[in-house]
Design an enzyme around this catalytic site. Structure first.
Site, short mmCIF file in Angstrom:
data_model
loop_
_atom_site.label_atom_id
_atom_site.label_comp_id
_atom_site.label_asym_id
_atom_site.label_seq_id
_atom_site.Cartn_x
_atom_site.Cartn_y
_atom_site.Cartn_z
N ASP A 11 0.87 -1.30 0.04
CA ASP A 11 0.10 0.14 -0.06
C ASP A 11 0.77 1.30 0.04
OD1 ASP A 11 -1.71 2.13 0.58
OD2 ASP A 11 -2.81 0.96 2.03
N ASP A 35 -6.41 6.49 -5.38
CA ASP A 35 -6.90 7.84 -5.00
C ASP A 35 -7.84 7.87 -3.61
OD1 ASP A 35 -7.53 10.76 -5.32
OD2 ASP A 35 -8.77 10.33 -6.92
#
Ligand code: AR6
Length: 172
Positions: A11, A35
């Site tokens: 991540d 996003d």
């Protein structure tokens, strides 16, 4: 050159770099994919600030603070939606990498992580996108007075192996 180009799996919001890049849309007001993850991790102040920026053109980039992220800055860029390949998609994707690196240089950013811009919801072919990413970033680094460490952050090992292969083939 190879030692300034890394890959990471995981991540991007967890990476302790000076700046992470967001694969945003032209509103800059959040969305899904990376996003959405960045807005969730950075917190609501990011959206508040993004609303004042007037959006962003495809191929361009804008800088914000990182708010609650470990990264100090977020560089929001808008990749092209893949539409067959004859709508300037490759040039627009190259422009995203150039604009992000230029903003990094202007803001004295020494480490930056990119997601695979346009390769999720925007459906850009992965191998082509990776070759553009590596080529544009390397070209920038060759001409930059700063030593910037670049991480290509992938969600899975298969994508990371595409970057590794591309870096090997461009710099062996
Ligand atoms: N960390 C790293 N990579 C991630 C993460 C994460 N947390 N989450 C997703 N990816 P996408 P796009 C990877 O769709 O194609 C949004 O709604 C994902 O696996 O996020 O440029 C925006 O608002 C993929 O490889 O970006 C726009 O509307 C890569 O990030 C639109 O999607 C990019 O996938 C932009 O589409």
């Amino acid at each position: 050159m190879k030692d300034r180009l890394k890959t990471a799996i995981g991540d991007i919001t967890h990476l302790p770099v000076d700046a992470i890049v967001n694969a945003a849309n032209r509103t800059l007001c959040g969305g899904g994919g990376v996003d959405g993850a960045i807005h969730r991790a950075a917190g609501p102040e990011l959206l508040e600030h993004c609303r004042t920026l007037g959006g962003c053109n495809t191929g361009d980039a804008k800088l914000t603070q990182g708010y609650n992220l470990p990264a100090s800055f977020i560089i929001h860029t808008v990749g092209p939606v893949w539409d067959g390949g004859d709508k300037n998609e490759q040039e627009l994707l190259a422009s995203c990498y150039q604009r992000c690196m230029a903003l990094a240089e202007e803001n004295d950013i020494r480490s930056i992580a990119f997601p695979v811009i346009s390769c999720g919801a925007y459906r850009f072919p992965l191998e082509l996108a990776v070759s553009i990413a590596v080529e544009q970033v390397a070209q920038f680094l060759q001409n930059s007075p700063l030593s910037i460490q670049v991480t290509f952050c992938c969600f899975d090992a298969k994508t990371a192996s595409v970057y590794k292969k591309e870096i090997e083939s461009q710099f062996s």
